[in-house]
Design a protein around this motif. Structure first.
Motif, PDB file in Angstrom:
ATOM      1  N   MET A 178       4.927  33.387  11.622  1.00 41.55           N
ATOM      2  CA  MET A 178       4.389  33.356  12.982  1.00 41.55           C
ATOM      3  C   MET A 178       4.250  34.793  13.497  1.00 41.55           C
ATOM      4  O   MET A 178       4.391  35.049  14.685  1.00 41.55           O
ATOM      5  N   GLY A 179       3.961  35.697  12.579  1.00 42.18           N
ATOM      6  CA  GLY A 179       4.045  37.121  12.907  1.00 42.18           C
ATOM      7  C   GLY A 179       5.423  37.631  12.584  1.00 42.18           C
ATOM      8  O   GLY A 179       5.649  38.832  12.453  1.00 42.18           O
ATOM      9  N   ASN A 180       6.374  36.739  12.463  1.00 40.46           N
ATOM     10  CA  ASN A 180       7.715  36.990  11.935  1.00 40.46           C
ATOM     11  C   ASN A 180       8.056  35.853  10.969  1.00 40.46           C
ATOM     12  O   ASN A 180       7.444  34.791  11.003  1.00 40.46           O
ATOM     13  N   PRO A 181       9.008  36.047  10.063  1.00 40.52           N
ATOM     14  CA  PRO A 181       9.238  35.077   8.991  1.00 40.52           C
ATOM     15  C   PRO A 181      10.172  33.931   9.376  1.00 40.52           C
ATOM     16  O   PRO A 181      11.168  34.130  10.086  1.00 40.52           O
ATOM     17  N   HIS A 182       9.849  32.754   8.866  1.00 34.82           N
ATOM     18  CA  HIS A 182      10.661  31.556   9.094  1.00 34.82           C
ATOM     19  C   HIS A 182      10.746  30.744   7.812  1.00 34.82           C
ATOM     20  O   HIS A 182       9.798  30.694   7.024  1.00 34.82           O
ATOM     21  N   THR A 183      11.893  30.093   7.619  1.00 31.61           N
ATOM     22  CA  THR A 183      12.085  29.190   6.497  1.00 31.61           C
ATOM     23  C   THR A 183      12.557  27.859   7.071  1.00 31.61           C
ATOM     24  O   THR A 183      13.586  27.800   7.750  1.00 31.61           O
ATOM     25  N   VAL A 184      11.791  26.792   6.822  1.00 32.47           N
ATOM     26  CA  VAL A 184      12.017  25.503   7.479  1.00 32.47           C
ATOM     27  C   VAL A 184      12.549  24.483   6.479  1.00 32.47           C
ATOM     28  O   VAL A 184      11.959  24.273   5.411  1.00 32.47           O
ATOM     29  N   VAL A 185      13.667  23.849   6.838  1.00 33.65           N
ATOM     30  CA  VAL A 185      14.304  22.821   6.011  1.00 33.65           C
ATOM     31  C   VAL A 185      14.252  21.492   6.755  1.00 33.65           C
ATOM     32  O   VAL A 185      14.625  21.418   7.932  1.00 33.65           O
ATOM     33  N   ALA A 186      13.800  20.439   6.110  1.00 34.70           N
ATOM     34  CA  ALA A 186      13.764  19.105   6.715  1.00 34.70           C
ATOM     35  C   ALA A 186      15.050  18.356   6.412  1.00 34.70           C
ATOM     36  O   ALA A 186      15.528  18.349   5.275  1.00 34.70           O
ATOM     37  N   LEU A 187      15.625  17.747   7.445  1.00 30.14           N
ATOM     38  CA  LEU A 187      16.806  16.893   7.287  1.00 30.14           C
ATOM     39  C   LEU A 187      16.423  15.451   7.580  1.00 30.14           C
ATOM     40  O   LEU A 187      15.414  15.171   8.233  1.00 30.14           O
ATOM     41  N   ALA A 188      17.245  14.539   7.120  1.00 28.19           N
ATOM     42  CA  ALA A 188      16.884  13.122   7.184  1.00 28.19           C
ATOM     43  C   ALA A 188      17.167  12.493   8.544  1.00 28.19           C
ATOM     44  O   ALA A 188      16.448  11.587   8.973  1.00 28.19           O
ATOM     45  N   GLU A 189      18.223  12.937   9.226  1.00 29.35           N
ATOM     46  CA  GLU A 189      18.591  12.256  10.464  1.00 29.35           C
ATOM     47  C   GLU A 189      19.273  13.217  11.427  1.00 29.35           C
ATOM     48  O   GLU A 189      19.787  14.275  11.053  1.00 29.35           O
ATOM     49  N   ASN A 190      19.287  12.823  12.702  1.00 30.63           N
ATOM     50  CA  ASN A 190      19.853  13.674  13.753  1.00 30.63           C
ATOM     51  C   ASN A 190      21.344  13.916  13.572  1.00 30.63           C
ATOM     52  O   ASN A 190      21.845  14.973  13.940  1.00 30.63           O
ATOM     53  N   ALA A 252       7.109  27.322  14.064  1.00 29.86           N
ATOM     54  CA  ALA A 252       7.203  27.191  12.611  1.00 29.86           C
ATOM     55  C   ALA A 252       7.651  25.790  12.221  1.00 29.86           C
ATOM     56  O   ALA A 252       7.157  25.214  11.234  1.00 29.86           O
ATOM     57  N   ALA A 253       8.596  25.221  12.973  1.00 33.01           N
ATOM     58  CA  ALA A 253       9.076  23.874  12.679  1.00 33.01           C
ATOM     59  C   ALA A 253       7.957  22.852  12.814  1.00 33.01           C
ATOM     60  O   ALA A 253       7.769  21.985  11.950  1.00 33.01           O
ATOM     61  N   ALA A 254       7.197  22.946  13.918  1.00 33.97           N
ATOM     62  CA  ALA A 254       6.080  22.020  14.112  1.00 33.97           C
ATOM     63  C   ALA A 254       5.022  22.216  13.031  1.00 33.97           C
ATOM     64  O   ALA A 254       4.459  21.246  12.503  1.00 33.97           O
ATOM     65  N   ALA A 255       4.743  23.479  12.683  1.00 33.95           N
ATOM     66  CA  ALA A 255       3.736  23.767  11.654  1.00 33.95           C
ATOM     67  C   ALA A 255       4.151  23.192  10.305  1.00 33.95           C
ATOM     68  O   ALA A 255       3.323  22.637   9.566  1.00 33.95           O
ATOM     69  N   ALA A 256       5.430  23.318   9.980  1.00 38.65           N
ATOM     70  CA  ALA A 256       5.916  22.816   8.691  1.00 38.65           C
ATOM     71  C   ALA A 256       5.838  21.292   8.627  1.00 38.65           C
ATOM     72  O   ALA A 256       5.344  20.730   7.638  1.00 38.65           O
ATOM     73  N   VAL A 257       6.320  20.613   9.662  1.00 38.15           N
ATOM     74  CA  VAL A 257       6.280  19.142   9.657  1.00 38.15           C
ATOM     75  C   VAL A 257       4.839  18.655   9.637  1.00 38.15           C
ATOM     76  O   VAL A 257       4.496  17.693   8.940  1.00 38.15           O
ATOM     77  N   ARG A 258       3.988  19.313  10.371  1.00 37.67           N
ATOM     78  CA  ARG A 258       2.553  18.980  10.386  1.00 37.67           C
ATOM     79  C   ARG A 258       1.932  19.196   9.001  1.00 37.67           C
ATOM     80  O   ARG A 258       1.112  18.400   8.549  1.00 37.67           O
ATOM     81  N   PHE A 259       2.342  20.273   8.336  1.00 40.12           N
ATOM     82  CA  PHE A 259       1.838  20.551   6.990  1.00 40.12           C
ATOM     83  C   PHE A 259       2.303  19.483   6.012  1.00 40.12           C
ATOM     84  O   PHE A 259       1.522  19.002   5.175  1.00 40.12           O
TER      85      PHE A 259
END
Length: 310
Positions: A178-190, A252-259
Motif C-alpha cells: 500500500m506504498g508500505n509493505p503488508h503480509t496478510v494471514v487468514a484465520l478461520a474464526e474470530n 491490505a486486509a480488504a485487498a487480500a480477502v478480495r483477491f
C-alpha cells in the motif's frame, strides 16, 4: 537514561490524537527547523517515560525537505508534508490512520482551511496523497494497491509464510503493498483472532528488506452483507508492535480477502473491524487502469501541551 533525549525538546509544543485508537504525537514545524533524531522520536513515543504513542508525525512544508521538494514543485497544492516515524524512531513510508489525523491537525492548527466536502493534497514518502474532509472524519486516496510477489501470488494466491511463537507451524500468507509493505494471514474464526498473542514480532518469510506489517484477518460469514464486504483484523506493526488499528493494514486486509475471493465475487466496498473501531475501504478504478484504495474513518485530537523537564 530513557528520558534524556526529551531534554533537548524542552518547550516544544505538541498535540496528541488518535484515529480509531492508532495514536500519535503531532508536531507543527512550519519553518522546517525541527530535526528529530530516532532517539527523540522513541523517547516521545515511550508510554512510561514519554508522551506515549504509536508514532510521531511532523507537519513540515514539503519545500523544506530537499529529497521531497519535487512533490510540491510538480503539484503546488502539496504544500504540507507528513513526516511520519514509528514508535521506535524508524521511518515509515505511509500511515493510513496517521494521514487522516495529520490533516485534522492541520485544520485544528488553522494551518489550512478545509471545509467539509473539500480536499487537500499532501506530500509523503509514499507520494502525494489526496484527503477529503467528511462530516464525521476524513477519507484518503492511498493510491494503487499491489502484490509484492505478483507472479507467485497470481499462480497460488499465496506467496509467503508467517510464524508466531505458539503456532506449531507457519501459516501461508499474501504480501500486499500500500506504498508500505503488508503480509496478510487468514484465520478461520474470530475466537482464534481474539486469542492471538502478538507480544512478539511474527517471523515472515520472505520478508521485505525493511520489514513488514502483519495483518491477521477473519472474513465475515456471510462475507458480503448488503453489498459490502466485512472482515475483522488485528495487526502487528513493524517498529511499533500490536496497535489498535492500522489504516494501510485495513486496506491490505480488504485487498487480500478480495483477491482470495476473486473467483466467486468482487466487492468494491468493505468494512474492516479492528480493536480500535471500524474503518471503510473502497476500491476505485483510476485513469491508469489499476485500482486506487480509499480509506475513510474518524480522527480526533485529545490533548495539547508543551514538553517540560522539571
Amino acid at each position: 537514561m530513557a528520558h534524556e533525549p526529551l531534554e533537548q525538546l524542552s518547550a516544544l509544543a505538541y498535540a496528541k490524537g488518535h484515529a480509531t485508537g492508532n495514536d500519535f504525537v503531532m508536531l507543527a514545524d512550519p519553518e522546517g527547523q525541527l530535526d528529530l533524531s530516532a532517539e527523540q522520536v522513541a523517547a516521545l513515543s515511550d508510554r512510561h517515560f514519554g508522551l506515549g504513542a504509536d508514532g510521531v508525525i511532523r507537519a513540515v512544508p514539503t519545500s523544506k525537505l530537499p529529497e521531497y521538494a519535487y512533490q510540491v514543485q510538480s503539484d503546488q497544492d502539496a504544500y504540507w508534508f507528513m513526516d511520519y516515524r514509528n514508535a521506535d524512531g524508524s521511518i515509515a513510508e505511509m500511515c493510513g490512520n496517521g494521514v487522516r489525523l495529520f490533516v485534522h491537525f492541520l485544520v485544528q492548527e488553522k494551518l489550512v482551511d478545509l471545509p467539509v466536502g473539500s480536499s487537500l493534497r499532501i506530500g509523503s514518502r509514499a507520494g502525494v496523497k489526496e484527503v477529503t474532509r467528511l462530516p464525521e472524519g476524513y477519507a484518503v486516496n492511498l493510491g494503487p494497491w499491489g502484490l509484492i510477489h505478483a507472479e507467485q501470488a497470481a499462480s497460488s494466491a499465496l506467496d509467503s509464510t508467517v510464524q508466531l511463537a505458539f503456532w506449531d507451524q507457519a501459516r501461508p500468507a499474501l504480501s500486499i503493498t500500500m506504498g508500505n509493505p503488508h503480509t496478510v494471514v487468514a484465520l478461520a474464526e474470530n475466537a482464534e483472532l481474539e486469542e492471538l498473542n502478538l507480544n512478539e514480532q511474527p517471523e515472515v518469510f520472505p520478508s521485505p528488506d525493511n520489514g513488514t506489517n502483519v495483518e491477521f484477518v477473519v472474513p465475515a460469514d456471510p462475507l458480503v452483507l448488503d453489498g459490502i464486504g466485512q472482515v475483522s483484523m488485528r495487526v502487528y506493526e513493524r517498529g511499533v508492535g500490536e496497535t489498535l488499528s492500522c489504516g494501510t493494514g485495513a486496506c491490505a486486509a480488504a485487498a487480500a480477502v478480495r483477491f482470495w475471493a476473486r473467483s466467486t465475487l468482487i466487492v468494491d466496498d468493505w468494512v474492516v473491524n479492528i480493536p480500535g473501531g471500524q474503518v471503510s475501504v473502497s476500491f476505485r478504478k483510476n485513469e491508469e487502469g489499476t485500482e486506487d484504495v480509499i480509506l475513510a474513518g474518524p480522527a480526533q485530537l485529545i490533548s495539547r501541551g508543551v514538553i517540560t523537564r522539571q
